[in-house]
Design an enzyme around this catalytic site. Structure first.
Site, PDB file in Angstrom:
ATOM      1  N   LYS A  36       0.843  -1.203   0.000  1.00  0.00           N
ATOM      2  CA  LYS A  36       0.000   0.000   0.000  1.00  0.00           C
ATOM      3  C   LYS A  36       0.877   1.251   0.000  1.00  0.00           C
ATOM      4  O   LYS A  36       2.090   1.150   0.226  1.00  0.00           O
ATOM      5  CB  LYS A  36      -0.905  -0.029   1.231  1.00  0.00           C
ATOM      6  CG  LYS A  36      -0.130  -0.086   2.542  1.00  0.00           C
ATOM      7  CD  LYS A  36      -1.008  -0.506   3.716  1.00  0.00           C
ATOM      8  CE  LYS A  36      -0.198  -0.503   5.000  1.00  0.00           C
ATOM      9  NZ  LYS A  36      -0.979  -1.011   6.139  1.00  0.00           N
ATOM     10  N   TYR A 244      16.515  30.159   5.834  1.00  0.00           N
ATOM     11  CA  TYR A 244      15.383  30.887   6.415  1.00  0.00           C
ATOM     12  C   TYR A 244      15.590  31.131   7.909  1.00  0.00           C
ATOM     13  O   TYR A 244      16.015  30.238   8.641  1.00  0.00           O
ATOM     14  CB  TYR A 244      14.089  30.093   6.235  1.00  0.00           C
ATOM     15  CG  TYR A 244      13.478  30.220   4.857  1.00  0.00           C
ATOM     16  CD1 TYR A 244      13.142  31.455   4.321  1.00  0.00           C
ATOM     17  CD2 TYR A 244      13.237  29.083   4.099  1.00  0.00           C
ATOM     18  CE1 TYR A 244      12.571  31.553   3.058  1.00  0.00           C
ATOM     19  CE2 TYR A 244      12.657  29.175   2.835  1.00  0.00           C
ATOM     20  CZ  TYR A 244      12.327  30.416   2.318  1.00  0.00           C
ATOM     21  OH  TYR A 244      11.769  30.504   1.078  1.00  0.00           O
TER      22      TYR A 244
HETATM   23  C1  LIG Z   1      -0.119  -1.955   6.744  1.00  0.00           C
HETATM   24  C2  LIG Z   1      -0.671  -3.251   7.126  1.00  0.00           C
HETATM   25  C3  LIG Z   1       0.162  -4.381   7.243  1.00  0.00           C
HETATM   26  C4  LIG Z   1       1.668  -4.287   7.204  1.00  0.00           C
HETATM   27  O1  LIG Z   1       2.102  -3.698   8.416  1.00  0.00           O
HETATM   28  P1  LIG Z   1       3.638  -3.401   8.751  1.00  0.00           P
HETATM   29  O2  LIG Z   1       3.609  -2.913  10.145  1.00  0.00           O
HETATM   30  O3  LIG Z   1       4.075  -2.347   7.786  1.00  0.00           O
HETATM   31  O4  LIG Z   1       4.389  -4.672   8.577  1.00  0.00           O
HETATM   32  C5  LIG Z   1      -0.442  -5.599   7.473  1.00  0.00           C
HETATM   33  N1  LIG Z   1      -1.802  -5.700   7.622  1.00  0.00           N
HETATM   34  C6  LIG Z   1      -2.619  -4.633   7.540  1.00  0.00           C
HETATM   35  C7  LIG Z   1      -4.071  -4.809   7.719  1.00  0.00           C
HETATM   36  C8  LIG Z   1      -2.083  -3.377   7.315  1.00  0.00           C
HETATM   37  O5  LIG Z   1      -2.899  -2.314   7.260  1.00  0.00           O
END
Ligand SMILES: *Cc1c(COP(=O)(O)O)cnc(C)c1O
Length: 344
Positions: A36, A244
């Protein structure tokens, strides 16, 4: 198109090695990959191509638009944010992508639409997404073709009783949902042990070089290194300031390089006066305030560095998280669209 003045150096071997390490730690469970947020900022397509080549068979994205970007790669994708009404046309016609149904309404919507294989998220105590264990017990999933039943751990990166409570609540659903497989563990959850692996694990962050728990120290390799180009080198005379709000003043005449990197690239202002760049083994501190698109570094120790040269930015995730107070997740996912992403 010309090359961008900033790039991410991405290590294919490290990515694959991290997946293999997590797969081995998952024991007999299969090991998937959360891709994702565009593969946590690395670029989901290139991550999927590499991990699929290494044997990864299950990929997780948040939304249907993220899934569509990967559709032609022919891999199995689960969409964690489920199935809104407006997602139905895409979901029904998708060949290898499944919704992760997470509400009562979504389960009904999928059944009424005559949808095929799906996944289901059940909430075991995080109170984020998911149907309740009671919904499973009272037959909400009857008639659905559930491939994987999922739940998600709230505190896998801590040693707290909630982990065991969630695991036990999930284990109690075995054989009750009609699902072919069960999946609970994210990256940190894998380190909690085989009890947490069930049939399929879903690491994300550790694939990309983060070390969310001590069990991964020395086993997970850095994947991402930002590299940026010097736009100008100048000598700042003693007494003059840089950047800045003039937060840094030269104590002595100082050689300064201004590089093409700023907070719009995810190099947030908390790196001001703290970040480090590197070239040819020489370490160079960030000075003054990080701007939107530019950052100044003290290059006094690197007399040969010139306009047009590239320097790398220290981005070892555990160390940089400790330095800045940002999470390892934020450090990866805030890397912006302006980098060229170069795989080696
Ligand atoms: C993002 C996510 C993962 C992976 O989690 P990590 O902590 O990045 O390993 C797994 N399951 C779900 C439902 C998630 O939202």
């Amino acid at each position: 198109m010309t090359a961008a003045p900033l790039r991410l150096r991405l290590d294919s071997d490290a990515l694959i090695s991290n997946w293999r390490t997590l797969a081995a730690m998952s024991g007999t469970a299969a090991c998937g990959a959360a891709v994702k947020a565009d593969g946590y900022g690395l670029g989901a397509r290139e991550v999927v191509r590499r991990l699929a080549g290494a044997g990864c068979r299950d990929f997780f994205v948040a939304t249907w638009s993220e899934a569509l970007v990967l559709a032609d790669l022919g891999v199995a994708i689960s969409v964690l944010h489920g199935l809104r009404g407006e997602d139905l046309p895409a979901a029904i016609s998708a060949a290898t992508t499944r919704p992760v149904l997470s509400t009562v309404q979504q389960a009904r919507r999928w059944r009424e639409a005559g949808g095929g294989a799906c996944d289901v998220m059940v909430d075991t105590g995080m109170n984020r997404l998911g149907i309740s264990p009671e919904d499973v017990a009272t037959g909400l999933l009857d008639g659905l073709r559930v491939e994987t039943l999922l739940s998600h751990l709230a505190s896998a990166d801590e040693d707290v009783p909630l982990n065991r409570l969630q695991r036990d609540a999930f284990a109690a659903l075995a054989g009750k949902s009609g699902a072919r497989r069960m999946s609970l563990a994210n990256s940190a959850g894998i380190a909690l042990g085989r009890d947490y692996a069930f049939d399929l694990t879903r690491p994300g962050i550790a694939l990309y070089g983060a070390v969310p728990v001590a069990a991964f120290e020395g086993r997970i390799r850095q994947v991402v290194t930002p590299e940026v180009q010097i736009l100008q080198r100048r000598c700042v005379p003693a007494g003059q300031s840089v950047g800045y709000n003039a937060t840094w003043t030269a104590a002595t005449d100082t050689e300064v390089a201004v590089v093409n990197l700023g907070y719009a690239d995810g190099y947030l202002r908390c790196f001001s006066g703290k970040g480090r760049a590197r070239a040819g083994g020489v370490e160079m501190p960030v000075i003054g305030r990080v701007s939107m698109d530019l950052t100044a570094i003290d290059v006094s120790a690197a007399p040969d560095l010139a306009e047009g040269d590239w320097v790398s930015i220290d981005y070892a995730l555990p160390a940089v998280a400790a330095l800045t107070g940002l999470s390892q997740y934020e450090l990866l996912t805030s890397l912006g669209a302006r980098y060229d992403r170069m795989w080696y």
